[in-house]
Design an enzyme around this catalytic site. Structure first.
Site, PDB file in Angstrom:
ATOM      1  N   TYR A   1      39.398  17.467 -19.450  1.00  0.00           N
ATOM      2  CA  TYR A   1      38.679  17.181 -18.208  1.00  0.00           C
ATOM      3  C   TYR A   1      37.949  15.846 -18.275  1.00  0.00           C
ATOM      4  O   TYR A   1      36.791  15.745 -17.877  1.00  0.00           O
ATOM      5  CB  TYR A   1      37.699  18.321 -17.875  1.00  0.00           C
ATOM      6  CG  TYR A   1      38.433  19.542 -17.391  1.00  0.00           C
ATOM      7  CD1 TYR A   1      38.902  19.595 -16.086  1.00  0.00           C
ATOM      8  CD2 TYR A   1      38.676  20.623 -18.220  1.00  0.00           C
ATOM      9  CE1 TYR A   1      39.610  20.701 -15.628  1.00  0.00           C
ATOM     10  CE2 TYR A   1      39.376  21.729 -17.771  1.00  0.00           C
ATOM     11  CZ  TYR A   1      39.843  21.759 -16.476  1.00  0.00           C
ATOM     12  OH  TYR A   1      40.543  22.839 -16.017  1.00  0.00           O
TER      13      TYR A   1
ATOM     14  N   TYR B   1      35.965  32.229 -15.164  1.00  0.00           N
ATOM     15  CA  TYR B   1      36.842  31.229 -15.772  1.00  0.00           C
ATOM     16  C   TYR B   1      37.850  31.968 -16.647  1.00  0.00           C
ATOM     17  O   TYR B   1      37.462  32.727 -17.538  1.00  0.00           O
ATOM     18  CB  TYR B   1      36.059  30.213 -16.625  1.00  0.00           C
ATOM     19  CG  TYR B   1      37.015  29.239 -17.284  1.00  0.00           C
ATOM     20  CD1 TYR B   1      37.542  28.172 -16.558  1.00  0.00           C
ATOM     21  CD2 TYR B   1      37.452  29.420 -18.591  1.00  0.00           C
ATOM     22  CE1 TYR B   1      38.467  27.304 -17.130  1.00  0.00           C
ATOM     23  CE2 TYR B   1      38.375  28.556 -19.166  1.00  0.00           C
ATOM     24  CZ  TYR B   1      38.873  27.507 -18.435  1.00  0.00           C
ATOM     25  OH  TYR B   1      39.808  26.658 -19.002  1.00  0.00           O
TER      26      TYR B   1
ATOM     27  N   ASP C   1      39.193  39.972 -20.037  1.00  0.00           N
ATOM     28  CA  ASP C   1      39.411  38.694 -20.720  1.00  0.00           C
ATOM     29  C   ASP C   1      38.251  38.512 -21.701  1.00  0.00           C
ATOM     30  O   ASP C   1      37.166  38.080 -21.319  1.00  0.00           O
ATOM     31  CB  ASP C   1      39.467  37.567 -19.678  1.00  0.00           C
ATOM     32  CG  ASP C   1      39.559  36.186 -20.317  1.00  0.00           C
ATOM     33  OD1 ASP C   1      39.425  36.076 -21.548  1.00  0.00           O
ATOM     34  OD2 ASP C   1      39.744  35.206 -19.560  1.00  0.00           O
TER      35      ASP C   1
ATOM     36  N   LYS D   1      40.302  32.209 -28.715  1.00  0.00           N
ATOM     37  CA  LYS D   1      39.219  31.378 -29.264  1.00  0.00           C
ATOM     38  C   LYS D   1      38.904  31.636 -30.736  1.00  0.00           C
ATOM     39  O   LYS D   1      39.470  30.992 -31.590  1.00  0.00           O
ATOM     40  CB  LYS D   1      37.984  31.508 -28.372  1.00  0.00           C
ATOM     41  CG  LYS D   1      38.181  30.761 -27.039  1.00  0.00           C
ATOM     42  CD  LYS D   1      36.894  30.234 -26.442  1.00  0.00           C
ATOM     43  CE  LYS D   1      37.149  29.141 -25.441  1.00  0.00           C
ATOM     44  NZ  LYS D   1      37.342  29.573 -24.057  1.00  0.00           N
TER      45      LYS D   1
HETATM   46  C1  LIG Z   1      38.504  29.479 -23.119  1.00  0.00           C
HETATM   47  C2  LIG Z   1      38.830  30.620 -22.241  1.00  0.00           C
HETATM   48  C3  LIG Z   1      40.135  30.813 -21.734  1.00  0.00           C
HETATM   49  C4  LIG Z   1      41.249  29.830 -21.996  1.00  0.00           C
HETATM   50  O1  LIG Z   1      41.625  29.774 -23.337  1.00  0.00           O
HETATM   51  P1  LIG Z   1      42.410  28.455 -23.868  1.00  0.00           P
HETATM   52  O2  LIG Z   1      42.695  28.782 -25.301  1.00  0.00           O
HETATM   53  O3  LIG Z   1      41.492  27.297 -23.672  1.00  0.00           O
HETATM   54  O4  LIG Z   1      43.651  28.338 -23.051  1.00  0.00           O
HETATM   55  C5  LIG Z   1      40.362  31.923 -20.951  1.00  0.00           C
HETATM   56  N1  LIG Z   1      39.389  32.798 -20.667  1.00  0.00           N
HETATM   57  C6  LIG Z   1      38.137  32.667 -21.138  1.00  0.00           C
HETATM   58  C7  LIG Z   1      37.112  33.696 -20.820  1.00  0.00           C
HETATM   59  C8  LIG Z   1      37.813  31.563 -21.925  1.00  0.00           C
HETATM   60  O5  LIG Z   1      36.554  31.396 -22.361  1.00  0.00           O
END
Ligand SMILES: *Cc1c(COP(=O)(O)O)cnc(C)c1O
Length: 447
Positions: free
Chosen positions: A30, A160, A262, A291
C-alpha cells in the site's frame, strides 16, 4: 556482474546503496513506488531488528509489530531455525498433488489438536488472503452440494479479510481501501459495526435486531457469515462484544449458512485465548489461520472445517475441495509451523507457553500504556491480550510516528488513527516498557 551483485546482496557494508537501488524500482505494501526512504534491514535476532537508514546510520530496534503480527517467537529462534534447516537437507519442496510428506501431515495433526473441538479437517493455503478465498469457495461448494445456489456472504463493517478479490469483497466496503475495485467485487451484505465489549443491553439488542433484519432479507442467498472473532484487526484494532459473535453463530445455524471465523490475526493466543472463538464459547464451521502460523518464517495459512462440511463435500459429485495451489503445503513452511506450534503449546510449565507470555505482555502493556490516556489528542487506550493500542482522534502521521519511535529504539508502523503494538511473545518486561514509552512519545508528538 553476477558475482558483484551477490557480493553486494550478502554484504551489509554497502547497505546504503540498497536505498538508491530500490528507488523507483520496488513497490511496498500500500505504498507509492519506493522513494528510497525505507529502513534497510541488515539482520534480526530475538525481538530486535537491525536497521540502516538512507544516510547509512545504524540502529537496533525492538520490533513492536512482530513483522505484521507473525514473528511471535522472535527472529532466529533456534528451534525453528533447526526445523527448517533439517527440512532443507531433506527436500525443500514437492508438489502436493498425488504426493504427501511428514511436515504437512504433522502440521495438520497439530492444528486439529490445538483448534476448537469439532474442527477436524485441514486445507493448507499459501497466505491468509488465499485461505479466505478457500473458505469462501468451501462455503459456496457446501451450499451447492446441498442443492442450493447461494453465493453471497454477510460480513461486518470494519472488517479486514485480505487483499485478493473474494477477500476484498468481504472487507469493509468504505474504510478498507478497496472501494476502487467495486466494479469487480461481489456486493456482499454488511452488518453494522459490532458493539464494543462494554456495550449496554440496549445497544446489543439494537445491533442484533439490525442483523436479524439483514438475515430476514438476505438469508436465502447467504452461503455464509464471515467474521474476525471478537477483535477486528487491520480494519481498526477494535474489540467487540462476545454476544455479537454468539448471535452471528446462532443466526448462521438457523439460516443454513456456514460461520467462517477468520482467526488469521487473532489465532495462537494473541487476544488472550488460544483462538478468539473459544472466548465466546462457539465453534465456527470453518476457520482460517495464518500470520503467526510459521512463527513468521514463511508464508502459510490453513483452513479447517467440521466433519459435517467435509462429509457434504466428500459426498458431492466433485468429492474434492476445488482449489490446489502450486506451492500447497510447502515442506519448509510446514516444518517451521510444526516447530512454532510445538513452542506455543508446550505445557512443560503447567500451562501452554503462549498463555504465560500473553499474561505477561498484557500486564506490561496495561501498566505502561495507561499514562498515555491523558495525552491531548488521544481518544482511547486499550489492551486486549498481547495487543496494545493508543487510538488518536485524528489520523496519525505515519512518518512522524515511525521516526519518533525509532529514536526510542522501537519499530512501529501505525495505520489510520491507531498507534499500536503486537510485540513478539518473547519480548521481555523492559522491552514492553520501552515499546509503551515509544508509543506514548509518538502519540504526544501528534496534533
Ligand atoms: C492479515 C490478515 C489477512 C490476510 O492475510 P495475508 O497473509 O496478508 O494475505 C486476512 N484476515 C485477517 C484477519 C488478517 O489480519
Amino acid at each position: 556482474m553476477r558475482e558483484t551483485q551477490s557480493r553486494r546482496d550478502e554484504g551489509t557494508a554497502d547497505t546504503t546503496s540498497l536505498h538508491e537501488r530500490e528507488r523507483g524500482l520496488l513497490w511496498h505494501p500500500y505504498g507509492a513506488l519506493s522513494d528510497g526512504s525505507h529502513f534497510a534491514v541488515s539482520g534480526a535476532s530475538g525481538p530486535r531488528v537491525d536497521l540502516v537508514d538512507r544516510e547509512g546510520r545504524r540502529l537496533t530496534a525492538l520490533d513492536a509489530m512482530s513483522s505484521w503480527w507473525s514473528v511471535v517467537h522472535g527472529y532466529r529462534h533456534p528451534d525453528i531455525d533447526e526445523a527448517v534447516a533439517r527440512q532443507l537437507e531433506s527436500f525443500s519442496h514437492v508438489m502436493f498433488g498425488g504426493l504427501t510428506h511428514a511436515p504437512a501431515v504433522g502440521l495438520a495433526e497439530r492444528l486439529v489438536a490445538v483448534t476448537p473441538a469439532g474442527l477436524d479437517h485441514v486445507f493448507l493455503a499459501d497466505s491468509g488472503s488465499v485461505s479466505v478465498e478457500v473458505a469462501l469457495k468451501l462455503a459456496v461448494q457446501h451450499q451447492r452440494a446441498l442443492g442450493r445456489t447461494r453465493g453471497r456472504f454477510l460480513a461486518l463493517r470494519g472488517a479486514y479479510h485480505g487483499d485478493t478479490t473474494g477477500a476484498m469483497s468481504v472487507c469493509d466496503p468504505v474504510t478498507s481501501m478497496h472501494a476502487d475495485f467495486n466494479a469487480v467485487l461481489t456486493p456482499q451484505v454488511f452488518a453494522p459495526l459490532p458493539p464494543g465489549p462494554h456495550a449496554s443491553d440496549a445497544e446489543l439488542h439494537e445491533w442484533c435486531a439490525a442483523v436479524d433484519a439483514l438475515c430476514d432479507r438476505h438469508g436465502h442467498e447467504l452461503a455464509g457469515i464471515i467474521v474476525e472473532p471478537l477483535f477486528q484487526g487491520a480494519g481498526g484494532m477494535r474489540p467487540y462484544h462476545v454476544r455479537a459473535l454468539q448471535h452471528l453463530r446462532t443466526r448462521a445455524g438457523e439460516l443454513g449458512a456456514v460461520l467462517i471465523a477468520d482467526e488469521i490475526a487473532t489465532g495462537f493466543g494473541r487476544t488472550g485465548s488460544a483462538f478468539a472463538s473459544e472466548r465466546a464459547g462457539i465453534t465456527p464451521d470453518i476457520m482460517c489461520v495464518g500470520k503467526a502460523l510459521t512463527g513468521g518464517y514463511m508464508t502459510l495459512a490453513a483452513v479447517l472445517c467440521t466433519a459435517e462440511i467435509a462429509q457434504v463435500i466428500s459426498d458431492s459429485s466433485h468429492r474434492a475441495l476445488m482449489h490446489g495451489p502450486t506451492f500447497m503445503a510447502n515442506p519448509l513452511a510446514c516444518a517451521a509451523a510444526c516447530a512454532s506450534l510445538d513452542l506455543l503449546f508446550d505445557t512443560s510449565d503447567g500451562q501452554p507457553a503462549w498463555a504465560r507470555s500473553i499474561t505477561r505482555l498484557s500486564r506490561g502493556l496495561r501498566t505502561h500504556l495507561a499514562p498515555a490516556a491523558t495525552l491531548p489528542g488521544v481518544a482511547d487506550v486499550r489492551v486486549v491480550g498481547g495487543i496494545g493500542v493508543i487510538e488518536m482522534r485524528e489520523r496519525v502521521d505515519i512518518g512522524a510516528v515511525t521516526a519518533t519511535a525509532a529514536q526510542h529504539g522501537v519499530w512501529l508502523r501505525p495505520f489510520g488513527t491507531n498507534i499500536y503494538t503486537m510485540p513478539p511473545y518473547i519480548a521481555a518486561d523492559d522491552d514492553i516498557e520501552r515499546i509503551a514509552t515509544a508509543m506514548a512519545a509518538a502519540a504526544g508528538g501528534q496534533p
